[in-house]
Design an enzyme around this catalytic site. Structure first.
Site, PDB file in Angstrom:
ATOM      1  N   SER A   1      33.491  86.676  16.143  1.00 43.19           N
ATOM      2  CA  SER A   1      34.292  87.034  14.968  1.00 43.19           C
ATOM      3  C   SER A   1      33.338  87.336  13.825  1.00 43.19           C
ATOM      4  O   SER A   1      32.180  86.891  13.841  1.00 43.19           O
ATOM      5  CB  SER A   1      35.170  85.838  14.569  1.00 43.19           C
ATOM      6  OG  SER A   1      35.700  86.009  13.271  1.00 43.19           O
TER       7      SER A   1
ATOM      8  N   TYR B   1      36.566  76.743  13.943  1.00 44.67           N
ATOM      9  CA  TYR B   1      36.572  78.160  14.346  1.00 44.67           C
ATOM     10  C   TYR B   1      35.220  78.781  14.025  1.00 44.67           C
ATOM     11  O   TYR B   1      34.625  79.473  14.852  1.00 44.67           O
ATOM     12  CB  TYR B   1      37.691  78.898  13.605  1.00 44.67           C
ATOM     13  CG  TYR B   1      37.923  80.327  14.072  1.00 44.67           C
ATOM     14  CD1 TYR B   1      38.704  80.589  15.200  1.00 44.67           C
ATOM     15  CD2 TYR B   1      37.379  81.404  13.387  1.00 44.67           C
ATOM     16  CE1 TYR B   1      38.926  81.896  15.631  1.00 44.67           C
ATOM     17  CE2 TYR B   1      37.604  82.708  13.804  1.00 44.67           C
ATOM     18  CZ  TYR B   1      38.379  82.955  14.931  1.00 44.67           C
ATOM     19  OH  TYR B   1      38.598  84.245  15.354  1.00 44.67           O
TER      20      TYR B   1
END
Ligand SMILES: NC(=O)c1ccc[n+]([C@@H]2O[C@H](COP(=O)([O-])OP(=O)(O)OC[C@H]3O[C@@H](n4cnc5c(N)ncnc54)[C@H](O)[C@@H]3O)[C@@H](O)[C@H]2O)c1
Length: 282
Positions: free
Chosen positions: A158, A171
Protein backbone atom coordinates in the site's frame (compact mmCIF):
# COMPACT_ATOMS: atom_id res chain seq x y z
CA UNK A 1 7.29 -8.26 -26.42
CA UNK A 2 4.31 -10.53 -27.08
CA UNK A 3 1.85 -9.18 -29.66
CA UNK A 4 -0.80 -11.82 -28.88
CA UNK A 5 -4.06 -10.48 -27.46
CA UNK A 6 -4.04 -13.49 -25.11
CA UNK A 7 -0.39 -13.62 -24.03
CA UNK A 8 -1.21 -15.56 -20.84
CA UNK A 9 -2.80 -18.49 -22.70
CA UNK A 10 -1.69 -21.67 -20.90
CA UNK A 11 -0.76 -19.80 -17.70
CA UNK A 12 -2.56 -20.09 -14.36
CA UNK A 13 -2.98 -17.08 -12.07
CA UNK A 14 -3.66 -17.60 -8.36
CA UNK A 15 -5.26 -14.73 -6.46
CA UNK A 16 -5.95 -14.50 -2.73
CA UNK A 17 -8.87 -12.35 -1.61
CA UNK A 18 -10.24 -12.67 -5.12
CA UNK A 19 -13.99 -12.56 -4.47
CA UNK A 20 -14.36 -8.79 -4.87
CA UNK A 21 -12.52 -5.47 -5.09
CA UNK A 22 -9.03 -5.37 -6.56
CA UNK A 23 -8.66 -9.18 -6.42
CA UNK A 24 -11.70 -9.59 -8.66
CA UNK A 25 -10.39 -6.96 -11.05
CA UNK A 26 -6.98 -8.69 -11.27
CA UNK A 27 -8.70 -12.03 -11.86
CA UNK A 28 -10.88 -10.75 -14.70
CA UNK A 29 -8.00 -8.80 -16.25
CA UNK A 30 -5.69 -11.83 -16.29
CA UNK A 31 -8.55 -14.01 -17.62
CA UNK A 32 -9.03 -11.53 -20.48
CA UNK A 33 -5.32 -12.05 -21.24
CA UNK A 34 -5.92 -15.81 -21.50
CA UNK A 35 -4.99 -17.15 -18.03
CA UNK A 36 -7.05 -19.67 -16.12
CA UNK A 37 -7.73 -18.40 -12.62
CA UNK A 38 -7.60 -19.92 -9.14
CA UNK A 39 -8.95 -17.71 -6.42
CA UNK A 40 -9.55 -18.04 -2.73
CA UNK A 41 -11.37 -15.84 -0.27
CA UNK A 42 -12.45 -16.02 3.36
CA UNK A 43 -16.02 -15.14 2.29
CA UNK A 44 -16.75 -14.02 5.82
CA UNK A 45 -16.45 -11.00 8.07
CA UNK A 46 -13.38 -10.40 10.25
CA UNK A 47 -14.75 -9.27 13.62
CA UNK A 48 -12.01 -6.69 14.30
CA UNK A 49 -12.80 -4.70 11.16
CA UNK A 50 -15.78 -2.38 11.03
CA UNK A 51 -16.93 -3.38 7.54
CA UNK A 52 -18.20 -6.61 5.95
CA UNK A 53 -15.90 -9.07 4.22
CA UNK A 54 -16.70 -10.57 0.83
CA UNK A 55 -19.62 -13.01 0.56
CA UNK A 56 -20.08 -16.28 -1.28
CA UNK A 57 -22.34 -14.37 -3.69
CA UNK A 58 -19.40 -12.03 -4.42
CA UNK A 59 -17.24 -15.06 -5.17
CA UNK A 60 -19.92 -16.54 -7.45
CA UNK A 61 -20.09 -13.23 -9.32
CA UNK A 62 -16.32 -13.22 -9.85
CA UNK A 63 -16.39 -16.82 -11.11
CA UNK A 64 -19.12 -15.86 -13.60
CA UNK A 65 -17.08 -12.89 -14.83
CA UNK A 66 -14.01 -15.10 -15.40
CA UNK A 67 -16.06 -17.73 -17.19
CA UNK A 68 -17.62 -14.94 -19.24
CA UNK A 69 -14.12 -14.28 -20.58
CA UNK A 70 -13.97 -17.90 -21.74
CA UNK A 71 -11.52 -18.97 -19.01
CA UNK A 72 -11.77 -21.58 -16.27
CA UNK A 73 -11.93 -20.73 -12.58
CA UNK A 74 -11.08 -22.87 -9.57
CA UNK A 75 -12.42 -21.13 -6.46
CA UNK A 76 -11.98 -22.09 -2.84
CA UNK A 77 -13.17 -20.67 0.47
CA UNK A 78 -9.88 -20.54 2.35
CA UNK A 79 -8.17 -18.40 4.97
CA UNK A 80 -4.76 -16.93 4.11
CA UNK A 81 -3.87 -17.04 7.82
CA UNK A 82 -3.59 -20.84 7.65
CA UNK A 83 -0.51 -22.17 5.82
CA UNK A 84 -1.98 -25.67 5.49
CA UNK A 85 -5.09 -24.23 3.80
CA UNK A 86 -2.92 -22.20 1.41
CA UNK A 87 -0.81 -25.24 0.54
CA UNK A 88 -3.94 -27.35 -0.10
CA UNK A 89 -5.49 -24.56 -2.21
CA UNK A 90 -2.38 -24.13 -4.38
CA UNK A 91 -1.76 -27.89 -4.64
CA UNK A 92 -5.38 -28.38 -5.76
CA UNK A 93 -4.89 -25.59 -8.31
CA UNK A 94 -1.92 -27.46 -9.77
CA UNK A 95 -3.89 -30.73 -9.77
CA UNK A 96 -6.76 -28.97 -11.59
CA UNK A 97 -4.86 -26.86 -14.13
CA UNK A 98 -1.34 -28.37 -14.23
CA UNK A 99 0.56 -25.35 -12.88
CA UNK A 100 0.48 -22.23 -10.69
CA UNK A 101 2.43 -19.60 -12.62
CA UNK A 102 1.32 -16.28 -11.19
CA UNK A 103 0.55 -15.49 -7.54
CA UNK A 104 -1.17 -12.25 -6.54
CA UNK A 105 -1.05 -12.20 -2.73
CA UNK A 106 -3.84 -9.66 -2.42
CA UNK A 107 -6.07 -10.53 0.57
CA UNK A 108 -6.04 -7.82 3.18
CA UNK A 109 -8.02 -6.02 5.88
CA UNK A 110 -7.75 -2.72 7.71
CA UNK A 111 -8.51 -2.09 11.35
CA UNK A 112 -8.84 1.45 12.69
CA UNK A 113 -7.76 2.53 16.16
CA UNK A 114 -5.70 4.79 18.42
CA UNK A 115 -2.55 3.00 19.62
CA UNK A 116 -3.43 3.39 23.33
CA UNK A 117 -6.69 1.49 22.75
CA UNK A 118 -5.61 -0.92 20.00
CA UNK A 119 -6.40 -4.53 20.99
CA UNK A 120 -4.27 -7.65 20.63
CA UNK A 121 -7.05 -9.14 18.47
CA UNK A 122 -6.93 -6.19 16.07
CA UNK A 123 -3.13 -6.38 15.84
CA UNK A 124 -3.11 -10.14 15.31
CA UNK A 125 -5.87 -10.17 12.69
CA UNK A 126 -4.17 -7.51 10.58
CA UNK A 127 -0.66 -8.94 10.84
CA UNK A 128 -1.88 -12.53 10.35
CA UNK A 129 -3.90 -11.68 7.22
CA UNK A 130 -1.87 -8.89 5.60
CA UNK A 131 1.67 -10.11 6.33
CA UNK A 132 1.64 -13.78 7.37
CA UNK A 133 -1.05 -14.31 4.70
CA UNK A 134 1.33 -13.03 2.02
CA UNK A 135 4.08 -15.30 3.36
CA UNK A 136 1.67 -18.26 3.35
CA UNK A 137 0.63 -17.59 -0.26
CA UNK A 138 4.25 -17.26 -1.40
CA UNK A 139 5.33 -20.31 0.62
CA UNK A 140 2.53 -22.40 -0.92
CA UNK A 141 3.31 -21.46 -4.52
CA UNK A 142 7.11 -21.33 -4.63
CA UNK A 143 7.74 -25.12 -4.66
CA UNK A 144 5.68 -25.35 -7.86
CA UNK A 145 7.35 -22.33 -9.45
CA UNK A 146 10.84 -23.55 -8.55
CA UNK A 147 9.99 -26.92 -10.10
CA UNK A 148 8.68 -25.37 -13.33
CA UNK A 149 11.41 -22.71 -13.40
CA UNK A 150 9.04 -19.80 -14.11
CA UNK A 151 6.84 -17.59 -11.96
CA UNK A 152 5.52 -14.11 -11.26
CA UNK A 153 4.73 -13.22 -7.64
CA UNK A 154 3.14 -9.94 -6.61
CA UNK A 155 2.54 -8.94 -2.98
CA UNK A 156 -0.02 -6.20 -2.46
CA UNK A 157 1.36 -3.57 -0.12
CA UNK A 158 0.00 0.00 0.00
CA UNK A 159 1.12 3.60 -0.19
CA UNK A 160 0.86 3.30 3.61
CA UNK A 161 3.62 0.66 3.33
CA UNK A 162 5.91 3.46 2.12
CA UNK A 163 4.98 6.03 4.78
CA UNK A 164 2.77 5.96 7.92
CA UNK A 165 -0.72 6.63 9.19
CA UNK A 166 -1.30 7.19 12.91
CA UNK A 167 -4.82 5.73 12.83
CA UNK A 168 -3.92 2.33 11.40
CA UNK A 169 -0.71 1.16 13.13
CA UNK A 170 -1.02 -2.57 12.39
CA UNK A 171 -1.96 -1.95 8.76
CA UNK A 172 1.06 0.31 8.33
CA UNK A 173 3.40 -2.25 9.91
CA UNK A 174 1.94 -5.09 7.83
CA UNK A 175 2.31 -3.22 4.55
CA UNK A 176 5.94 -2.24 5.32
CA UNK A 177 6.47 -5.94 6.07
CA UNK A 178 5.07 -7.03 2.71
CA UNK A 179 7.72 -4.93 0.96
CA UNK A 180 10.56 -6.45 3.01
CA UNK A 181 9.21 -9.94 2.43
CA UNK A 182 8.87 -9.46 -1.34
CA UNK A 183 12.36 -8.01 -1.65
CA UNK A 184 13.85 -10.92 0.35
CA UNK A 185 12.07 -13.54 -1.74
CA UNK A 186 13.11 -11.71 -4.93
CA UNK A 187 16.75 -12.05 -3.86
CA UNK A 188 16.33 -15.70 -2.94
CA UNK A 189 14.88 -16.45 -6.40
CA UNK A 190 16.95 -14.06 -8.52
CA UNK A 191 18.82 -16.95 -10.17
CA UNK A 192 15.53 -18.32 -11.55
CA UNK A 193 12.93 -16.93 -13.94
CA UNK A 194 10.68 -16.13 -10.99
CA UNK A 195 10.14 -12.44 -10.27
CA UNK A 196 8.79 -11.04 -7.02
CA UNK A 197 7.50 -7.50 -6.70
CA UNK A 198 5.24 -5.44 -4.48
CA UNK A 199 2.53 -3.04 -5.59
CA UNK A 200 1.84 -0.04 -3.37
CA UNK A 201 -1.52 1.46 -4.37
CA UNK A 202 -2.91 4.75 -3.15
CA UNK A 203 -6.65 4.93 -2.46
CA UNK A 204 -8.65 2.46 -4.53
CA UNK A 205 -12.44 2.45 -4.82
CA UNK A 206 -13.35 -0.84 -3.10
CA UNK A 207 -15.39 -1.79 0.00
CA UNK A 208 -12.20 -1.40 2.08
CA UNK A 209 -12.46 2.38 1.82
CA UNK A 210 -16.10 2.85 0.86
CA UNK A 211 -17.77 1.93 4.13
CA UNK A 212 -19.40 3.78 7.01
CA UNK A 213 -16.56 3.16 9.47
CA UNK A 214 -13.91 4.72 7.22
CA UNK A 215 -16.24 7.57 6.31
CA UNK A 216 -16.74 8.38 10.02
CA UNK A 217 -12.97 8.34 10.64
CA UNK A 218 -12.53 10.69 7.68
CA UNK A 219 -15.33 13.07 8.71
CA UNK A 220 -15.79 12.87 12.51
CA UNK A 221 -17.61 16.22 12.30
CA UNK A 222 -20.59 14.64 10.47
CA UNK A 223 -23.17 12.18 11.85
CA UNK A 224 -23.69 10.37 8.53
CA UNK A 225 -20.91 11.25 6.08
CA UNK A 226 -21.44 10.32 2.44
CA UNK A 227 -19.02 9.47 -0.36
CA UNK A 228 -19.19 13.09 -1.47
CA UNK A 229 -18.32 14.29 2.06
CA UNK A 230 -15.14 12.19 2.26
CA UNK A 231 -13.82 12.72 -1.29
CA UNK A 232 -11.70 15.76 -0.42
CA UNK A 233 -10.16 13.98 2.59
CA UNK A 234 -9.17 11.01 0.41
CA UNK A 235 -7.86 13.43 -2.21
CA UNK A 236 -5.47 14.97 0.35
CA UNK A 237 -3.60 11.64 0.42
CA UNK A 238 -2.73 11.98 -3.28
CA UNK A 239 -0.91 14.73 -5.15
CA UNK A 240 -2.89 14.28 -8.36
CA UNK A 241 -6.37 15.64 -7.94
CA UNK A 242 -8.41 12.50 -7.52
CA UNK A 243 -9.74 10.92 -4.32
CA UNK A 244 -9.38 7.30 -5.41
CA UNK A 245 -8.38 5.18 -8.39
CA UNK A 246 -10.41 2.40 -9.92
CA UNK A 247 -9.30 -1.25 -9.35
CA UNK A 248 -8.70 -1.59 -13.11
CA UNK A 249 -5.89 0.98 -12.87
CA UNK A 250 -4.03 -1.34 -10.48
CA UNK A 251 -4.85 -4.40 -12.61
CA UNK A 252 -3.28 -2.73 -15.64
CA UNK A 253 0.03 -2.60 -13.75
CA UNK A 254 -0.40 -6.22 -12.63
CA UNK A 255 -0.80 -7.12 -16.32
CA UNK A 256 2.46 -5.31 -17.12
CA UNK A 257 4.42 -7.00 -14.31
CA UNK A 258 3.42 -10.50 -15.47
CA UNK A 259 4.08 -9.68 -19.15
CA UNK A 260 7.28 -10.39 -21.06
CA UNK A 261 8.16 -6.72 -20.76
CA UNK A 262 8.17 -7.08 -16.97
CA UNK A 263 10.65 -9.93 -16.82
CA UNK A 264 13.60 -7.95 -15.45
CA UNK A 265 11.62 -6.19 -12.75
CA UNK A 266 12.18 -8.06 -9.51
CA UNK A 267 12.54 -6.80 -5.95
CA UNK A 268 10.76 -3.62 -7.03
CA UNK A 269 7.92 -1.65 -5.49
CA UNK A 270 5.44 -0.31 -8.01
CA UNK A 271 3.97 2.87 -6.49
CA UNK A 272 0.57 3.56 -8.02
CA UNK A 273 -0.23 6.39 -5.70
CA UNK A 274 -1.38 9.33 -7.81
CA UNK A 275 1.76 11.24 -6.94
CA UNK A 276 2.02 10.45 -3.21
CA UNK A 277 5.26 8.59 -3.94
CA UNK A 278 6.94 11.87 -4.94
CA UNK A 279 7.20 12.57 -1.19
CA UNK A 280 8.61 9.15 -0.20
CA UNK A 281 12.25 9.22 0.84
CA UNK A 282 13.43 6.73 -1.78
N1 LIG B 1 -8.66 -0.02 -1.24
C1 LIG B 1 -7.56 0.67 -1.01
O1 LIG B 1 -7.59 1.92 -0.94
C2 LIG B 1 -6.23 -0.03 -0.89
C3 LIG B 1 -5.07 0.74 -1.00
C4 LIG B 1 -3.82 0.12 -0.92
C5 LIG B 1 -3.75 -1.25 -0.75
N2 LIG B 1 -4.90 -1.98 -0.64
C6 LIG B 1 -4.76 -3.43 -0.48
O2 LIG B 1 -5.32 -4.06 -1.63
C7 LIG B 1 -5.71 -5.40 -1.26
C8 LIG B 1 -7.13 -5.67 -1.77
O3 LIG B 1 -8.03 -4.87 -1.02
P1 LIG B 1 -9.34 -4.21 -1.68
O4 LIG B 1 -9.10 -2.76 -1.75
O5 LIG B 1 -9.73 -4.96 -2.89
O6 LIG B 1 -10.39 -4.44 -0.47
P2 LIG B 1 -11.56 -5.54 -0.29
O7 LIG B 1 -11.92 -5.48 1.14
O8 LIG B 1 -12.62 -5.30 -1.30
O9 LIG B 1 -10.85 -6.92 -0.68
C9 LIG B 1 -10.10 -7.69 0.23
C10 LIG B 1 -10.50 -9.15 0.03
O10 LIG B 1 -9.69 -9.96 0.91
C11 LIG B 1 -10.57 -10.94 1.47
N3 LIG B 1 -9.99 -11.46 2.73
C12 LIG B 1 -9.91 -10.82 3.93
N4 LIG B 1 -9.38 -11.63 4.85
C13 LIG B 1 -9.09 -12.79 4.23
C14 LIG B 1 -8.51 -14.02 4.66
N5 LIG B 1 -8.14 -14.20 5.95
N6 LIG B 1 -8.35 -15.02 3.77
C15 LIG B 1 -8.75 -14.86 2.47
N7 LIG B 1 -9.33 -13.72 2.00
C16 LIG B 1 -9.49 -12.70 2.88
C17 LIG B 1 -11.87 -10.19 1.68
O11 LIG B 1 -12.98 -11.07 1.89
C18 LIG B 1 -11.96 -9.40 0.37
O12 LIG B 1 -12.59 -10.14 -0.65
C19 LIG B 1 -5.55 -5.49 0.24
O13 LIG B 1 -4.31 -6.12 0.55
C20 LIG B 1 -5.50 -4.04 0.66
O14 LIG B 1 -4.82 -3.86 1.90
C21 LIG B 1 -6.14 -1.40 -0.70
Amino acid sequence: MSTSTRPLEGKVAVITGGARGQGRSHAVTLAKLGANIALCDLCDDVATTGYPGASRADMAETIALIEGEGQKCFASVADVRDLDQMISFVDETVETFGSADIMIANAGIVSQGFIAEFTAEQWNDVIDINLTGVFNAIRAVTPHMVESGWGRIIGISSMIGRTANGGIPAYTASKWGVIGLCKSVALALANTDITVNAIAPGNVATPMIHNDEVYKVMRPDLAHPTMEDVASVFMSGHEQKLPWMEPQEISDVVAFIVSDAGRHFTGTVFDISAGASAKFSA
